[in-house]
Write a protein that holds these residues in place. Structure first.
Motif, PDB file in Angstrom:
ATOM      1  N   UNK A  25       0.309  -1.370   0.436  1.00  0.00           N
ATOM      2  CA  UNK A  25      -0.024  -0.097  -0.024  1.00  0.00           C
ATOM      3  C   UNK A  25       0.600   1.388  -0.125  1.00  0.00           C
ATOM      4  N   UNK A  26       0.349   2.077  -0.475  1.00  0.00           N
ATOM      5  CA  UNK A  26       0.570   3.827  -0.846  1.00  0.00           C
ATOM      6  C   UNK A  26       0.178   4.763   0.624  1.00  0.00           C
ATOM      7  N   UNK A  27       0.792   5.570   1.550  1.00  0.00           N
ATOM      8  CA  UNK A  27       0.795   5.657   2.748  1.00  0.00           C
ATOM      9  C   UNK A  27       0.650   7.052   2.587  1.00  0.00           C
ATOM     10  N   UNK A  28      -0.024   8.126   2.207  1.00  0.00           N
ATOM     11  CA  UNK A  28       0.597   9.775   1.831  1.00  0.00           C
ATOM     12  C   UNK A  28      -0.349   9.878   3.075  1.00  0.00           C
ATOM     13  N   UNK A  29       0.794  10.798   2.987  1.00  0.00           N
ATOM     14  CA  UNK A  29       0.880  11.743   4.705  1.00  0.00           C
ATOM     15  C   UNK A  29       0.970  13.114   4.581  1.00  0.00           C
ATOM     16  N   UNK A  30      -0.238  14.426   5.001  1.00  0.00           N
ATOM     17  CA  UNK A  30      -0.563  15.739   4.184  1.00  0.00           C
ATOM     18  C   UNK A  30      -0.575  15.865   5.309  1.00  0.00           C
ATOM     19  N   UNK A  31       0.346  17.344   5.831  1.00  0.00           N
ATOM     20  CA  UNK A  31       0.507  17.794   7.343  1.00  0.00           C
ATOM     21  C   UNK A  31      -0.382  17.107   7.995  1.00  0.00           C
ATOM     22  N   UNK A  32       0.846  16.233   8.270  1.00  0.00           N
ATOM     23  CA  UNK A  32      -0.368  15.055   9.920  1.00  0.00           C
ATOM     24  C   UNK A  32      -0.192  15.293  11.137  1.00  0.00           C
ATOM     25  N   UNK A  33      -0.725  14.639  12.495  1.00  0.00           N
ATOM     26  CA  UNK A  33      -1.224  15.637  13.302  1.00  0.00           C
ATOM     27  C   UNK A  33       0.002  14.342  14.000  1.00  0.00           C
ATOM     28  N   UNK A  34       0.469  14.886  15.494  1.00  0.00           N
ATOM     29  CA  UNK A  34       1.088  14.113  15.853  1.00  0.00           C
ATOM     30  C   UNK A  34       0.572  13.145  16.533  1.00  0.00           C
ATOM     31  N   UNK A  35      -0.938  12.082  15.711  1.00  0.00           N
ATOM     32  CA  UNK A  35      -1.139  10.947  16.358  1.00  0.00           C
ATOM     33  C   UNK A  35      -1.193  10.366  15.339  1.00  0.00           C
ATOM     34  N   UNK A  36      -1.217  10.480  14.119  1.00  0.00           N
ATOM     35  CA  UNK A  36      -1.214  10.520  12.541  1.00  0.00           C
ATOM     36  C   UNK A  36      -0.185   9.458  12.856  1.00  0.00           C
ATOM     37  N   UNK A  37       1.061  10.257  12.807  1.00  0.00           N
ATOM     38  CA  UNK A  37       2.545  10.409  13.023  1.00  0.00           C
ATOM     39  C   UNK A  37       2.725   8.930  13.648  1.00  0.00           C
ATOM     40  N   UNK A  38       2.680   8.709  14.842  1.00  0.00           N
ATOM     41  CA  UNK A  38       2.409   8.117  15.822  1.00  0.00           C
ATOM     42  C   UNK A  38       1.764   7.072  15.326  1.00  0.00           C
ATOM     43  N   UNK A  39       0.604   6.793  15.262  1.00  0.00           N
ATOM     44  CA  UNK A  39      -0.090   5.217  14.711  1.00  0.00           C
ATOM     45  C   UNK A  39       0.717   4.750  13.176  1.00  0.00           C
ATOM     46  N   UNK A  40       1.219   5.783  12.880  1.00  0.00           N
ATOM     47  CA  UNK A  40       1.484   5.535  11.617  1.00  0.00           C
ATOM     48  C   UNK A  40       3.368   4.630  10.990  1.00  0.00           C
ATOM     49  N   UNK A  41       3.709   4.982  11.944  1.00  0.00           N
ATOM     50  CA  UNK A  41       4.922   4.892  12.676  1.00  0.00           C
ATOM     51  C   UNK A  41       5.703   3.600  13.903  1.00  0.00           C
ATOM     52  N   UNK A  51       9.009  10.029   9.531  1.00  0.00           N
ATOM     53  CA  UNK A  51       8.556  11.233   9.400  1.00  0.00           C
ATOM     54  C   UNK A  51       8.219  11.672   9.194  1.00  0.00           C
ATOM     55  N   UNK A  52       9.432  12.562  10.346  1.00  0.00           N
ATOM     56  CA  UNK A  52       8.979  13.934  11.193  1.00  0.00           C
ATOM     57  C   UNK A  52       9.789  15.160  10.003  1.00  0.00           C
ATOM     58  N   UNK A  53      11.155  14.015   9.364  1.00  0.00           N
ATOM     59  CA  UNK A  53      11.552  15.137   8.568  1.00  0.00           C
ATOM     60  C   UNK A  53      11.327  15.387   7.676  1.00  0.00           C
ATOM     61  N   UNK A  54      10.093  15.747   7.103  1.00  0.00           N
ATOM     62  CA  UNK A  54       9.671  16.966   5.897  1.00  0.00           C
ATOM     63  C   UNK A  54       8.512  17.563   6.497  1.00  0.00           C
ATOM     64  N   UNK A  55       8.653  18.188   7.659  1.00  0.00           N
ATOM     65  CA  UNK A  55       7.749  18.935   8.432  1.00  0.00           C
ATOM     66  C   UNK A  55       8.649  20.059   8.865  1.00  0.00           C
ATOM     67  N   UNK A  56       9.562  19.849   8.389  1.00  0.00           N
ATOM     68  CA  UNK A  56      10.214  21.233   8.864  1.00  0.00           C
ATOM     69  C   UNK A  56      10.738  21.269   6.889  1.00  0.00           C
ATOM     70  N   UNK A  57      10.112  22.903   6.950  1.00  0.00           N
ATOM     71  CA  UNK A  57      10.412  23.711   5.897  1.00  0.00           C
ATOM     72  C   UNK A  57      11.476  24.084   4.782  1.00  0.00           C
ATOM     73  N   UNK A  58      12.457  23.603   5.766  1.00  0.00           N
ATOM     74  CA  UNK A  58      14.296  24.239   5.423  1.00  0.00           C
ATOM     75  C   UNK A  58      15.011  23.044   5.665  1.00  0.00           C
ATOM     76  N   UNK A  59      14.355  21.908   6.005  1.00  0.00           N
ATOM     77  CA  UNK A  59      14.956  20.331   5.198  1.00  0.00           C
ATOM     78  C   UNK A  59      16.004  20.724   3.711  1.00  0.00           C
TER      79      UNK A  59
END
Length: 317
Positions: A25-41, A51-59
Motif C-alpha cells: 500500500x501507499x500511505x500518503x500523509x499530508x500535514x499530519x497530526x502527532x497522532x497520525x505520525x504515531x499510528x503510522x510509525x 516521518x517528521x523529517x519532511x515537516x521542516x520546510x527548510x530541510x
C-alpha cells in the motif's frame, strides 16, 4: 490528512484505511497530526524521525538508510502565485511492505498520482514508484522554469515601456524563486547520485529492487534534473543582467533629469539676478528712463536665450 491506496493488478487504486492496511500500500500523509505520525510509525515500524523529517520546510534533500527502511527526502517545486515559486521537502520512505510519502502540503507532484493516472504506476512496485515521483518532480521544475522565462519576457516588455515599481518587484520574486530552485536541484542531484550507489548495496535488495527499466527511468530523472539545473543557471544570469541593465537605465534617466533641472535653474536664475541688480534701492543706470523696464526685460531675455543656446550645444537638454 492521511490517505492510503493500493494498486490492483487490473490497474485501479483501491482505497484503504489504517484498519485495512495491506502490504504494497501507499500511505500518503499530508500535514499530519502527532497522532497520525504515531499510528503510522507503530503500524509500519518506521522511525518517527523519518516521518517528521519532511515537516521542516527548510530541510535539505538527503537519503537515510535504516535496517528495515530507506528514506529519500527530496525538494519538490510549488507555485505560490503568479510570479512566486518555492520548494517543499517531500519524504519518500520505502519499507519491505509499504510505500510512504510525507509532506506539509498537497503538492502538484503527488497530485499527479491519482485514480485517473492509476494505470501508469503501481504502489507495490516501490522502487519504480519512487523514480516516477522523482521524474515527475523534475518535469515540474522544467515546467515552472518555462513559466518563469515567459514571465521575464513579459516584465522586460513592460519595463521597456515604463519603469513601474510593480514590474521590478515581480522581477525580484522571479529571482527569489530561481534561487530556491537552484539550491533544491543541487541537493536533489546529490540524492540521485546516492541512489545510484545504493543500487549495488546487497543489504537493501529486499527494499530497493532495481530492474533494467528502473535503471533507465533513474537515468532519465538524472538527465531531467541536470537540464533543470542548467536552465536555472541560464535564467538566473539572464534575470541578473536584466536587473543590472534596467538599474543602469533608471540611473541614467535620473542623471538626465538632474542635468535638465540644473540647466533650467541656470536659465531661470539669469532674469532673477538682473532684476535684482536693477531693483536695488540705490541709484542705478536707467533709473530715470521711462523704457527701463522693457530694456531690462529684453536684456534678461537675450542673456537667458544665449545661455540656453550654449547649454543646448553642450547637450544639457
Amino acid at each position: 490528512m492521511l490517505k492510503i491506496f493500493k494498486s490492483l493488478e487490473s490497474g485501479p487504486l483501491q482505497p484503504l484505511t489504517l484498519k485495512t492496511l495491506e502490504k504494497g500500500a501507499w500511505i500518503n500523509i499530508i500535514d499530519p497530526t502527532p497522532y497520525e505520525l504515531k499510528v503510522v510509525s507503530n503500524l509500519t515500524e518506521v522511525e518517527p524521525d523519518f516521518l517528521r523529517s519532511a515537516l521542516d520546510d527548510e530541510e535539505r534533500s538527503h537519503t537515510d538508510v535504516e535496517d528495515n527502511s530507506v528514506m529519500v527526502l527530496t525538494n519538490v517545486p510549488v507555485m505560490r502565485g503568479q510570479d512566486s515559486y518555492d520548494t517543499l521537502p517531500l519524504a519518500i520512505i520505502l519499507t519491505d511492505d509499504y510505500f510512504i510519502t510525507v509532506c506539509l502540503e498537497d503538492t502538484p507532484v503527488l497530485s499527479e498520482f491519482n485514480e485517473n493516472t492509476a494505470k501508469l504506476f503501481r504502489t507495490f512496485k516501490k522502487t519504480r514508484f519512487l523514480f516516477q515521483i522523482l521524474y515527475k518532480s523534475a518535469t515540474f521544475y522544467l515546467r515552472y522554469l518555462r513559466q518563469i522565462s515567459k514571465h521575464s519576457d513579459e516584465i522586460e516588455l513592460n519595463l521597456r515601456r515604463s519603469m513601474e515599481n510593480s514590474d521590478i518587484l515581480r522581477l525580484l520574486e522571479l529571482q527569489k524563486g530561481l534561487t530556491y530552485f537552484s539550491a533544491a536541484l543541487r541537493s536533489n542531484g546529490a540524492v540521485l547520485d546516492k541512489l545510484l550507489r545504493l543500487r549495488s548495496n546487497q543489504a537493501l535488495t529486499p527494499i530497493i529492487k532495481i530492474y533494467e527499466e528502473d535503471e533507465d527511468l533513474l537515468e532519465d530523472v538524472i538527465i531531467e534534473n541536470k537540464q533543470a539545473r542548467e536552465m536555472v543557471e541560464l535564467y538566473s544570469k539572464i534575470l541578473a543582467r536584466m536587473a543590472d541593465t534596467f538599474t543602469s537605465i533608471i540611473s541614467n534617466n535620473q542623471n538626465l533629469v538632474m542635468k535638465f533641472l540644473a540647466a533650467m535653474t541656470i536659465i531661470l536664475a539669469i532674469p532673477t539676478v538682473i532684476s535684482s541688480f536693477f531693483g536695488m534701492n540705490v541709484p542705478v543706470p536707467l533709473a530715470d528712463d521711462s523704457t527701463a523696464f522693457l530694456s531690462i526685460a529684453v536684456l534678461a531675455a537675450v542673456i537667458a536665450g544665449a545661455s540656453s543656446y550654449i547649454l543646448w550645444r553642450k547637450n544639457m537638454f
